[in-house]
Motif scaffolding. Structure first.
Motif, mmCIF file in Angstrom:
data_model
loop_
_atom_site.group_PDB
_atom_site.id
_atom_site.type_symbol
_atom_site.label_atom_id
_atom_site.label_comp_id
_atom_site.label_asym_id
_atom_site.label_seq_id
_atom_site.Cartn_x
_atom_site.Cartn_y
_atom_site.Cartn_z
ATOM 1 N N HIS A 1 1.363 13.335 3.304
ATOM 2 C CA HIS A 1 0.643 12.442 3.890
ATOM 3 C C HIS A 1 1.444 11.650 5.205
ATOM 4 C CE1 HIS A 1 -1.337 8.354 4.739
ATOM 5 N NE2 HIS A 1 -2.495 8.932 4.114
ATOM 6 N N CYS B 1 0.444 8.314 -4.582
ATOM 7 C CA CYS B 1 -0.123 7.233 -4.280
ATOM 8 C C CYS B 1 -1.589 7.514 -4.424
ATOM 9 C CB CYS B 1 -0.062 7.088 -2.603
ATOM 10 S SG CYS B 1 1.394 6.263 -2.314
ATOM 11 N N LEU B 2 -2.063 8.730 -4.378
ATOM 12 C CA LEU B 2 -3.443 9.118 -4.420
ATOM 13 C C LEU B 2 -3.660 9.476 -5.908
ATOM 14 C CD1 LEU B 2 -6.235 9.608 -3.169
ATOM 15 C CD2 LEU B 2 -5.438 12.011 -2.730
ATOM 16 N N PHE C 1 -3.035 14.728 0.047
ATOM 17 C CA PHE C 1 -4.475 14.162 0.462
ATOM 18 C C PHE C 1 -5.362 15.208 0.817
ATOM 19 C CE2 PHE C 1 -7.021 12.698 3.953
ATOM 20 C CZ PHE C 1 -7.819 11.722 3.475
ATOM 21 N N ASP D 1 4.990 11.786 -4.380
ATOM 22 C CA ASP D 1 4.063 10.911 -3.694
ATOM 23 C C ASP D 1 2.721 10.887 -4.654
ATOM 24 O OD1 ASP D 1 2.254 9.416 -2.325
ATOM 25 O OD2 ASP D 1 2.221 10.810 -0.854
ATOM 26 N N PRO E 1 -1.381 14.433 -6.238
ATOM 27 C CA PRO E 1 -1.632 15.460 -5.291
ATOM 28 C C PRO E 1 -1.494 15.140 -4.076
ATOM 29 C CG PRO E 1 -3.788 14.595 -5.891
ATOM 30 C CD PRO E 1 -2.543 13.743 -6.366
ATOM 31 N N GLY F 1 0.892 -1.105 0.145
ATOM 32 C CA GLY F 1 0.027 -0.032 -0.088
ATOM 33 C C GLY F 1 0.972 1.372 -0.002
ATOM 34 N N GLY F 2 0.118 2.286 -0.033
ATOM 35 C CA GLY F 2 0.890 3.477 -0.033
ATOM 36 C C GLY F 2 1.806 3.680 1.017
ATOM 37 N N THR F 3 1.401 3.366 2.292
ATOM 38 C CA THR F 3 2.204 3.695 3.334
ATOM 39 C C THR F 3 3.399 2.850 3.384
ATOM 40 O OG1 THR F 3 0.158 4.229 4.946
ATOM 41 C CG2 THR F 3 2.240 3.587 5.982
ATOM 42 N N ILE G 1 5.945 4.430 0.931
ATOM 43 C CA ILE G 1 6.629 5.775 1.460
ATOM 44 C C ILE G 1 7.708 5.004 2.515
ATOM 45 C CG2 ILE G 1 5.995 7.631 2.890
ATOM 46 C CD1 ILE G 1 3.459 7.951 1.178
ATOM 47 N N ASP H 1 -0.095 3.944 -6.106
ATOM 48 C CA ASP H 1 -1.096 2.754 -5.836
ATOM 49 C C ASP H 1 -2.082 2.312 -6.737
ATOM 50 O OD1 ASP H 1 0.000 3.479 -3.355
ATOM 51 O OD2 ASP H 1 -1.698 4.164 -2.093
ATOM 52 N N HIS I 1 -4.166 0.052 -5.777
ATOM 53 C CA HIS I 1 -5.345 -0.175 -5.145
ATOM 54 C C HIS I 1 -6.323 1.273 -4.813
ATOM 55 C CE1 HIS I 1 -3.571 0.447 -0.755
ATOM 56 N NE2 HIS I 1 -3.773 1.534 -1.248
ATOM 57 N N LYS I 2 -5.829 2.101 -5.485
ATOM 58 C CA LYS I 2 -6.828 3.412 -5.715
ATOM 59 C C LYS I 2 -7.324 3.455 -6.868
ATOM 60 C CE LYS I 2 -4.795 5.943 -1.544
ATOM 61 N NZ LYS I 2 -3.328 5.263 -1.274
HETATM 62 C C1 LIG Z 1 -1.190 11.268 -1.087
HETATM 63 C C2 LIG Z 1 -1.184 9.921 -0.317
HETATM 64 N N1 LIG Z 1 -0.023 9.236 0.210
HETATM 65 C C3 LIG Z 1 -0.015 8.224 0.756
HETATM 66 C C4 LIG Z 1 -1.232 7.575 0.985
HETATM 67 C C5 LIG Z 1 -1.249 6.432 1.834
HETATM 68 O O1 LIG Z 1 -1.900 5.294 1.207
HETATM 69 P P1 LIG Z 1 -2.263 3.939 2.010
HETATM 70 O O2 LIG Z 1 -3.469 4.216 2.724
HETATM 71 O O3 LIG Z 1 -2.548 2.984 0.765
HETATM 72 O O4 LIG Z 1 -1.324 3.464 2.716
HETATM 73 C C6 LIG Z 1 -2.285 8.135 0.800
HETATM 74 C C7 LIG Z 1 -4.048 7.694 1.202
HETATM 75 O O5 LIG Z 1 -4.719 8.327 1.298
HETATM 76 C C8 LIG Z 1 -2.588 9.416 0.133
HETATM 77 O O6 LIG Z 1 -3.497 10.054 -0.053
#
Ligand SMILES: Cc1ncc(COP(=O)(O)O)c(C=O)c1O
Length: 644
Positions: free
Chosen positions: A311, A387-388, A360, A385, A358, A277-279, A282, A419, A421-422
């Protein structure tokens, strides 16, 4: 298309500003067997010069002291003695000694010097505490905690507030079930029974399908869910940790990375890995910059610079990996990172900058090209980043919403997280972390060659990983295809822009936009009314699930395919009515989330952290079915038997 793209990309990489000499010197430095695009530090950098000066000064002190003691190298010692520094130090010391009471002997003097050193360290710590963030808040938190320990009235009040908050959380999170399991059932249950339980537990769980949820669930396409579920079933027990057992999975994972790299205009040097996942992406990016900083630049206290809107996963990374995250302000109108503050925050410990694409909270894309320019000039990493933004930002040009370059086309961007998964519509649990080259990626890996269980290595944080997720992500990406993603981008971004335009045109009196909605997130607030209460009205009355933001207080809607397809028209109407409801009776809507956020704003951070601890306790406490629920379950079972 991909061929055309890869040609363009290879041209880009030649323009990336890192000469082949840079790469070769890194490759031959013995740091890594693969070339590394982040250049090595120049020989005469400011940091190196300071280090050399410090080491020289230390050596001189040791040289002077030992030679003076043993009476060697008299000429050199005399030369040093007549130098400005030694003369001044001697003068100061002699003045101190002259004032010292006569009964002090040499040992006492040494002891006093040591005490002075310790005192200096303590004072320095006190200084960093006093100049650290939110001093008043930390002071209040400690004061309330201290008082609640010793003053019964304060303790009672804090406990009462905690109980109320926990009751509120339980009410909104814990759903009664007819049967609960806190021990294994004595006999294994038949699969029909298990499925019946699942059906009864999920019967009312339909909010996520209604198209009124901000982010969280990014599509509700039955056909995609079916493909993912079918492939998931085939790879249920697979594990990428064993590529020899699952060679098809290895190929899929490599293909997922390659496809995402191509979407972000990476060339053949770019590479990556699939994470959970994004976390996790990162965390691993930050770990890589920490290691790179340590190995290549000798930085022991690595710092990363990002905006206050970055984030929270970056705070987590800093916490986990002992790094310092320096957060700089955003432009109050656009919400972009303030570049002046980025430059001011640079230090000899900086290892990387972060740009969100962008971010969050307000959905604004940071000025990536400008950040890349700073990163290149100071030879730092730049993590983007995405991810979103994921599959939206990478298809916005094709969908008719052009963006300034933000990916590997920009020289200086050294890693990107995205991601699937988004907005890639893959099942939850997949992200891709990309690097400009394999040399940087090596810093992400973990190896333990001496383990008694055999040579151990894993590319990401987990050991065993769910291969089913990799396979179903791959399947969803193939099912969507480039055109599918471009079309979904058109639908989602157009919807977000229409909503933003209506708000900025004043269609909802009392509501104004926050930041610049560049992609799919529209953030807004109210100057006249409590925004959390408006969000509560949206939830209680119209079943919207919006995200609450803070500093400044605001709310956002992250538009998903489901929102765009099902509820765009309702949103503005519902928002207008919610504003009217709150204006008529603001107190009525300060409940649930609004109450918790409102309270959290009024109490020090430390106490909010305590509350969050309680939140997790609630999450991990199962509901235990009582007689009433059991009777209901038995009646249901009886009816099912009769029906048979
Ligand atoms: C900009 C951004 N970076 C990282 C993340 C973290 O992603 P995850 O919830 O999949 O760990 C998010 C989650 O919303 C996000 O919006």
């Amino acid at each position: 298309m991909s061929h055309q793209k890869s040609e363009e990309v290879s041209k880009t990489s030649r323009r990336d500003g890192h000469t082949s000499d840079d790469r070769e010197s890194a490759a031959t430095s013995g740091l890594s067997l693969v070339p590394i695009s982040l250049p090595l530090e120049p020989v005469f950098s400011r940091r190196r010069m300071l280090n050399v000066a410090g080491a020289l000064a230390n050596s001189l002190v040791v040289f002077y002291a030992t030679n003076k003691l043993f009476g060697r190298h008299q000429k050199l010692v005399q030369a040093l003695e007549s130098s400005f520094f030694v003369r001044t130090a001697r003068e100061l010391f002699e003045r101190l000694i002259a004032r010292a009471p006569k009964r002090l002997d040499t040992f006492d003097c040494a002891l006093l010097s040591l005490a002075a050193l310790i005192l200096c360290r303590r004072l320095f710590r006190l200084y960093t505490y006093l100049t650290g963030p939110k001093l008043a808040d930390r002071f209040m938190g400690s004061a309330v905690k201290f008082l609640s320990r010793f003053v019964p009235a304060v303790r009672k009040e804090v406990e009462k507030k905690n109980r109320e908050a926990v009751a509120d959380m339980e009410k909104s999170l814990v759903q009664p079930t007819e049967q609960s399991f806190v021990e294994l059932p004595p006999q294994g249950m038949k699969s029909e029974e298990v499925m019946r339980l699942i059906d009864s537990r999920t019967a009312g769980e339909t909010a996520w399908k209604g198209g009124k949820v901000s982010g969280a669930v990014y599509h509700c396409e039955e056909s995609l869910m079916k493909v993912a579920a079918d492939v998931n079933a085939k790879y249920l027990l697979s594990n990428p940790l064993h590529p020899d057992l699952f060679p098809s999975l290895r190929q899929m994972e490599a293909e997922v990375v390659a496809m995402v790299v191509s979407l972000f205009n990476g060339d053949s040097d770019c590479c990556g890995s699939v994470t959970s996942g994004g976390t996790e992406s990162i965390l691993l990016a930050m770990k890589s910059y920490r290691e790179w900083g340590r190995v290549v630049k000798g930085i022991e206290k690595p710092e990363v610079i990002a905006s206050v809107c970055v984030h929270a996963a970056f705070d987590k990374a800093a916490d986990y990996f002992g790094m310092k995250l320096i957060k700089v302000a955003i432009d109050p109108v656009t919400s972009e990172i303030d570049l002046k503050q980025v430059r001011a925050a640079l230090s000899c410990n900086t290892v990387a900058l972060v740009g969100s694409c962008p971010h969050f909270p307000h959905g604004t894309i940071d000025p990536i090209e400008e950040l890349a320019e700073i990163a290149r000039r100071h030879q730092l990493g730049l993590h983007v980043d995405a991810c979103l933004g994921s599959f939206l930002v990478s298809t916005m040009d094709a969908a008719g919403f052009p963006l300034p370059p933000f990916d590997f086309r920009v020289p200086g961007v050294t890693s990107i997280s995205c991601d699937p998964h988004k907005y890639g519509f893959a099942p939850k649990g997949t992200s891709v972390l990309m690097f400009r080259d394999a040399g940087l990626r090596t810093f992400q890996f973990f190896t333990c060659p001496e383990w008694t269980g055999g040579i151990y290595a894993s590319p990401t944080i987990a050991g065993s990983r769910p291969g089913a997720l990799v396979a179903s992500t791959w399947a969803v990406m193939l099912s969507m295809g480039y055109k599918g993603y471009v079309n979904s981008c058109k639908t989602i971004v157009a919807c977000a822009r229409r909503i933003a335009e209506r708000i900025s045109a004043g269609d909802v009196p009392g509501i104004r936009l926050v930041g610049r909605p560049d992609v799919s997130v529209v953030a807004f607030t109210s100057d006249a009314l409590p925004i959390y209460a408006i969000s509560e009205a949206m939830s209680k009355k119209f079943h919207w699930h919006l995200n609450s933001l803070q500093s400044p207080n605001a709310v956002h809607l992250c538009v998903t395919l489901a929102v765009a397809q099902k509820s765009e028209m309702a949103f503005i109407e519902n928002l207008r009515e919610s504003v009217a409801l709150v204006a008529a009776n603001p107190r009525e809507w300060v409940t649930g989330g609004a109450a918790i956020y409102g309270m959290a704003q009024g109490v020090p951070q430390e106490l909010v952290s305590d509350l969050i601890g309680q939140y997790f306790t609630v999450l991990y406490t199962p509901f235990v079915a009582g007689e009433k629920e059991k009777e209901g379950a038995e009646a249901l079972e009886g009816r099912a038997r009769e029906a048979k």
